[in-house]
Design a protein around this motif. Structure first.
Motif, PDB file in Angstrom:
ATOM      1  N   MET A  86      12.259  -2.767  -1.429  1.00 35.71           N
ATOM      2  CA  MET A  86      12.418  -1.893  -2.609  1.00 35.71           C
ATOM      3  C   MET A  86      13.611  -2.524  -3.782  1.00 35.71           C
ATOM      4  N   SER A  87      13.210  -2.474  -4.910  1.00 37.35           N
ATOM      5  CA  SER A  87      14.128  -3.212  -5.779  1.00 37.35           C
ATOM      6  C   SER A  87      15.337  -2.445  -6.041  1.00 37.35           C
ATOM      7  N   ILE A  88      16.419  -3.270  -6.259  1.00 38.13           N
ATOM      8  CA  ILE A  88      17.636  -2.557  -6.683  1.00 38.13           C
ATOM      9  C   ILE A  88      17.552  -1.650  -7.799  1.00 38.13           C
ATOM     10  N   SER A  89      16.711  -2.192  -8.941  1.00 34.83           N
ATOM     11  CA  SER A  89      16.640  -1.204 -10.172  1.00 34.83           C
ATOM     12  C   SER A  89      16.105   0.341  -9.585  1.00 34.83           C
ATOM     13  N   ASP A  90      15.100   0.265  -8.623  1.00 36.57           N
ATOM     14  CA  ASP A  90      14.626   1.656  -8.412  1.00 36.57           C
ATOM     15  C   ASP A  90      15.807   2.038  -7.614  1.00 36.57           C
ATOM     16  N   LEU A  91      16.565   1.509  -6.664  1.00 36.73           N
ATOM     17  CA  LEU A  91      17.570   2.215  -5.971  1.00 36.73           C
ATOM     18  C   LEU A  91      18.707   2.725  -6.913  1.00 36.73           C
ATOM     19  N   LYS A  92      18.915   1.947  -8.203  1.00 34.74           N
ATOM     20  CA  LYS A  92      19.754   2.634  -9.152  1.00 34.74           C
ATOM     21  C   LYS A  92      19.215   4.192  -9.438  1.00 34.74           C
ATOM     22  N   THR A  93      17.852   3.942  -9.923  1.00 34.64           N
ATOM     23  CA  THR A  93      17.262   5.259 -10.255  1.00 34.64           C
ATOM     24  C   THR A  93      17.336   6.319  -9.465  1.00 34.64           C
ATOM     25  N   ILE A  94      17.131   6.203  -7.978  1.00 36.02           N
ATOM     26  CA  ILE A  94      17.374   7.023  -7.094  1.00 36.02           C
ATOM     27  C   ILE A  94      18.550   7.823  -6.896  1.00 36.02           C
ATOM     28  N   GLY A  95      19.828   6.854  -7.531  1.00 39.04           N
ATOM     29  CA  GLY A  95      21.079   7.447  -7.174  1.00 39.04           C
ATOM     30  C   GLY A  95      21.920   6.531  -6.627  1.00 39.04           C
ATOM     31  N   PHE A  96      21.748   5.285  -6.411  1.00 33.12           N
ATOM     32  CA  PHE A  96      22.474   4.377  -5.702  1.00 33.12           C
ATOM     33  C   PHE A  96      23.341   3.791  -6.553  1.00 33.12           C
ATOM     34  N   ASN A  97      24.663   3.825  -6.152  1.00 37.68           N
ATOM     35  CA  ASN A  97      25.645   3.224  -6.919  1.00 37.68           C
ATOM     36  C   ASN A  97      25.772   1.533  -6.931  1.00 37.68           C
TER      37      ASN A  97
ATOM     38  N   ASP B 131       0.901  -1.261  -0.042  1.00 34.15           N
ATOM     39  CA  ASP B 131       0.148   0.060  -0.017  1.00 34.15           C
ATOM     40  C   ASP B 131       0.896   1.015   0.048  1.00 34.15           C
ATOM     41  N   LEU B 132       2.118   1.141   0.609  1.00 35.89           N
ATOM     42  CA  LEU B 132       3.153   2.236   0.598  1.00 35.89           C
ATOM     43  C   LEU B 132       3.655   2.355  -0.814  1.00 35.89           C
ATOM     44  N   GLN B 133       4.077   3.669  -1.164  1.00 35.68           N
ATOM     45  CA  GLN B 133       5.111   4.008  -2.202  1.00 35.68           C
ATOM     46  C   GLN B 133       5.921   4.871  -1.845  1.00 35.68           C
ATOM     47  N   ALA B 134       7.443   4.719  -2.282  1.00 35.52           N
ATOM     48  CA  ALA B 134       8.543   5.416  -1.841  1.00 35.52           C
ATOM     49  C   ALA B 134       8.455   6.973  -2.626  1.00 35.52           C
ATOM     50  N   TYR B 135       8.887   7.708  -1.760  1.00 31.71           N
ATOM     51  CA  TYR B 135       8.839   9.238  -2.621  1.00 31.71           C
ATOM     52  C   TYR B 135      10.234   9.470  -2.622  1.00 31.71           C
ATOM     53  N   LEU B 136      11.057  10.178  -3.461  1.00 35.47           N
ATOM     54  CA  LEU B 136      12.142  10.896  -3.451  1.00 35.47           C
ATOM     55  C   LEU B 136      12.220  12.026  -4.468  1.00 35.47           C
TER      56      LEU B 136
ATOM     57  N   GLY C 113      21.846  16.331  -3.951  1.00 31.31           N
ATOM     58  CA  GLY C 113      20.738  17.206  -4.280  1.00 31.31           C
ATOM     59  C   GLY C 113      19.720  17.008  -5.356  1.00 31.31           C
ATOM     60  N   ALA C 114      19.893  16.041  -5.778  1.00 29.79           N
ATOM     61  CA  ALA C 114      18.793  15.535  -6.969  1.00 29.79           C
ATOM     62  C   ALA C 114      19.217  14.079  -7.359  1.00 29.79           C
ATOM     63  N   GLN C 115      18.217  13.225  -7.857  1.00 27.62           N
ATOM     64  CA  GLN C 115      18.162  12.071  -7.935  1.00 27.62           C
ATOM     65  C   GLN C 115      18.941  11.879  -9.469  1.00 27.62           C
ATOM     66  N   VAL C 116      19.528  10.700  -9.581  1.00 26.33           N
ATOM     67  CA  VAL C 116      19.871  10.478 -10.816  1.00 26.33           C
ATOM     68  C   VAL C 116      18.928   9.589 -11.917  1.00 26.33           C
ATOM     69  N   GLY C 117      19.058   9.916 -13.212  1.00 29.90           N
ATOM     70  CA  GLY C 117      18.009   9.479 -14.110  1.00 29.90           C
ATOM     71  C   GLY C 117      16.666  10.183 -14.014  1.00 29.90           C
ATOM     72  N   GLU C 118      15.742   9.796 -14.951  1.00 27.41           N
ATOM     73  CA  GLU C 118      14.469  10.203 -14.926  1.00 27.41           C
ATOM     74  C   GLU C 118      13.466   9.641 -13.976  1.00 27.41           C
ATOM     75  N   PRO C 119      12.839  10.654 -13.222  1.00 30.58           N
ATOM     76  CA  PRO C 119      11.842   9.956 -12.139  1.00 30.58           C
ATOM     77  C   PRO C 119      10.594   9.377 -12.825  1.00 30.58           C
ATOM     78  N   GLU C 120      10.261   8.307 -12.328  1.00 28.26           N
ATOM     79  CA  GLU C 120       9.328   7.324 -12.881  1.00 28.26           C
ATOM     80  C   GLU C 120       7.939   7.472 -12.276  1.00 28.26           C
ATOM     81  N   LYS C 121       6.595   7.531 -12.451  1.00 28.83           N
ATOM     82  CA  LYS C 121       5.509   7.521 -11.728  1.00 28.83           C
ATOM     83  C   LYS C 121       5.309   6.176 -11.404  1.00 28.83           C
ATOM     84  N   LYS C 122       5.960   5.240 -12.080  1.00 30.13           N
ATOM     85  CA  LYS C 122       5.523   3.877 -11.621  1.00 30.13           C
ATOM     86  C   LYS C 122       6.610   3.101 -12.093  1.00 30.13           C
ATOM     87  N   SER C 123       6.982   2.101 -10.995  1.00 30.90           N
ATOM     88  CA  SER C 123       8.337   1.368 -11.302  1.00 30.90           C
ATOM     89  C   SER C 123       8.021   0.225 -12.286  1.00 30.90           C
TER      90      SER C 123
END
Length: 646
Positions: free
Chosen positions: A231-242, A210-215, A258-268
């Motif tokens: 949370m998936s590692i694919s999404d962690l890459k999107t938010i800036g994890f190496n 029911d929860l969604q992660a917001y960054l 100060g900003a995430q890496v990659g384009e924000p997605e409205k749905k994983s």
């Protein structure tokens, strides 16, 4: 519930920082309440003002400060790997005397380790057998092995063939014995003893949380299994994890820019499979060794393991990831079996290794005094290496002391000690994914008991009931044959309730495609008797895709729906009028068995029976559907469409 708080204390007990987060850590976790509250200000004296928000209890001053008397005791090890000792020239010592610290300081073998030896040996002039075992394990990167009431280091040296029998009973190490042990250390070719991490044990079916992660502007899907969010590692890459993979180990690190890496997605991106297994790869989120789950090619980590980098702030169905620089354990670097000091000054470190024995989780603590810059120190990750029933769960840093400050970290808040996770692991340890799937879709068998002997069956014999002619006879299965017996010759068990938990679509599709079913049309119908649900699949790009689920009522146990594979063989617009009701839009399978609507009045104007029982067994053997589903099936399914009932 247990709570911990990240606090920075001076060694005199004075609170040094004015601002710090609080991590809400607890035994279980529900999908609506992951973790954190923040406290913006704390008085310089450490007191709590009116209106301050605290979660649970705060560490006492004594807990927050490392116990200096314990530092240096119980140190253990496994280093980056065994040093190359082949080229080391072994110094020959004079015979007859005990080996001293000075002797080791003059030996090139110990040149890079003399500071550690001095710390271990303390004020003593002569090397004790215990210290010799510790420095031997330290040099070779060997963890101690648990043995009740005995030294784990001596036990490890014994198991590796590096020890002199009876040496542990001496008060110091003679030069003769030292030379013998040293020769074995130099010739050592590596250990065959390993600790057990996780096996690829089936974990269960992943559900969307029911929860969604917001960054920043990104919104990401969270997943649940039991009482844990992932949370998936694919999404962690999107938010800036190496994300780096080295020697089958994942290292996840995050630097807030100060900003995430990659384009924000409205749905994983959706998971390819929702059948989860425990991942046998170690995953480090910063300096937290965490368990993880695998779903197909995707890896999921517990959301709480992100606590080193983020506050997880819950607002309704939002899980806000708030970058938090104070949790990041700067200055040390954890790798499998090793901790390294990456600062330019010595530090004291307290490290927790967690283990699970199938019933209980327990901690082993390592106190490392004066870890030198660049020094790697072995950890207790192989502490139970001989006991394969004990698995290594996690390793985390509890505290770091440098100069006049001690940093205490909320290691119990990182999601590694959720009891249900490890109970599930033990429960499923002897199962494979196939058996898990079979548990999801169990075969439907009605087992009756013969009341008297007839047609080759004995009185009291257990028999499988396949079909019935109401009031006349039963068809029983025996060695692949169907045998008709009188109606009153079999005792039938009560009708069970349907299983209500539905299987996620990706899992359903994956399972159905594994059956390799074929149809004379682009469609296939499967009625799941266990859930009293009918699924319709359509062939798309070579694989079956679920296009419809329909609650169904199949036969009661005393008038069962036959199981097996069939085909749509005809269309029946309506029937039953001669009996005072009307069933509409029926698909004929064989004999008197059809998919059809619930019962209408004889003119077909209104429903008189069946709607309230959809989703439960209720019929005389046919498969009842709602009027809308029955009409859709009637109008959509071609003749020859495959049908599976099980």
């Amino acid at each position: 519930m247990n709570y911990r708080k990240c606090i920075i204390w001076s060694l005199t007990g004075v609170l040094m920082m004015q601002y710090f987060p609080i991590l809400h850590a607890y035994e279980g976790e529900d999908s609506k309440n992951i973790i954190v509250t923040r406290q913006e200000e704390v008085s310089s004296g450490g007191g709590v003002g009116t209106g301050d928000i605290l979660v649970g209890s705060i560490y006492s001053e004594q807990e927050a400060i490392l116990d200096k008397e314990n530092i240096g005791q119980g140190v253990e090890g496994i280093g980056e790997g065994q040093e190359n000792l082949e080229s080391v020239e072994v110094v020959t010592l004079a015979q007859g005397e005990g080996v001293t610290i000075e002797d080791l300081a003059n030996d090139p073998l110990w040149e890079t380790s003399i500071k550690r030896i001095q710390i271990l040996n303390g004020e003593k002039e002569y090397i004790t057998p215990e210290v010799l075992a510790q420095i031997g394990c330290y040099k070779l990167g060997l963890s101690p092995i648990y043995k009740q009431d005995e030294s784990g280091y001596i036990e490890r040296m014994k198991q590796e063939g590096l020890w002199k029998e009876g040496l542990e009973f001496e008060t110091q190490v003679s030069r003769e014995v030292y030379s013998e042990v040293l020769a074995k250390i130099v010739a050592f070719q590596g250990s065959k003893i390993t600790s057990q991490f996780l096996k690829e044990v089936p974990a269960g079916i992943i559900q969307t949380s029911d929860l969604q992660a917001y960054l920043s502007d990104g919104i990401y899907t969270l997943y649940t299994l039991g009482d844990v969010n992932y949370m998936s590692i694919s999404d962690l890459k999107t938010i800036g994890f190496n994300v780096e993979s080295v020697a089958n180990v994942f290292y996840l690190t995050y630097e807030y820019l100060g900003a995430q890496v990659g384009e924000p997605e409205k749905k994983s991106k959706p998971l390819e499979s929702t059948i989860a297994t425990y991942n046998n790869q170690k995953v480090y989120v910063g300096n937290i060794l965490t368990y993880s789950l695998k779903c197909g090619k995707e890896v999921l980590v517990p959301v709480r393991s992100l606590g080193e980098y983020f506050d997880l702030v819950i607002d309704g169905k939002r899980c806000n990831l708030v970058p938090n620089r104070y949790y990041h354990q700067q200055g040390v670097h954890l790798t499998p079996q090793t901790i390294t000091n990456s600062l330019d000054q010595p530090i004291d470190v307290e490290v927790i290794s967690l283990f699970w024995n199938g019933k209980t989780m327990f901690e082993e603590i390592v106190y490392i005094s004066q870890l030198q810059p660049g020094e790697s120190y072995p950890l207790k990750e192989e502490f139970y290496g001989r006991e394969q029933k004990v698995i290594h769960m996690s390793t985390m840093v509890k505290a770091i002391s440098r100069e006049s400050e001690t940093f205490t970290f909320p290691y119990k808040g990182y999601g590694q000690q959720t009891l249900s996770v490890w109970e599930r692991y033990t429960q499923n340890e002897n199962h494979d994914v196939g058996s898990l799937v079979e548990q999801l879709f169990p075969a439907n068998k009605i087992i009756g008991t013969m009341k008297y002997a007839t047609h080759g069956f004995e009185k009291g014999e257990k028999v499988e009931v396949w079909a019935a002619e109401d009031g006349e006879y039963y068809h029983l299965l025996k060695k692949g044959k169907k045998i008709a017996v009188p109606w009153n010759s079999v005792s039938i068990p009560p009708t069970p309730k349907a299983h209500k938990e539905q299987v996620p679509t990706p899992t359903l599709e994956a399972y159905f495609n594994s059956l390799n079913k074929t149809s004379q049309s682009p469609y296939y119908i499967w009625t799941d008797l266990y859930r009293q649900t009918t699924y319709v699949f359509e062939k798309q790009k070579g694989s079956w895709k679920l296009i419809k689920r329909m609650p169904t009522s199949t036969g009661l146990n005393k008038t069962p729906t036959p199981t097996g594979e069939f085909k749509v063989s005809g269309y029946v617009p309506a029937f039953g009028m001669e009996k005072g009701y009307r069933c509409k839009t029926a698909l004929h399978l064989f004999g008197d068995y059809l998919y059809h609507s619930v019962l209408f009045d004889i003119e077909g104007k209104y429903v008189i029976s069946g709607m309230s029982s959809l989703g439960e067994r209720a019929s005389h053997g046919c498969l009842r559907l709602s009027p809308e589903d029955s009409k859709w099936l009637y109008e959509t399914m071609p003749l020859g469409t495959g049908v599976l009932i099980r």
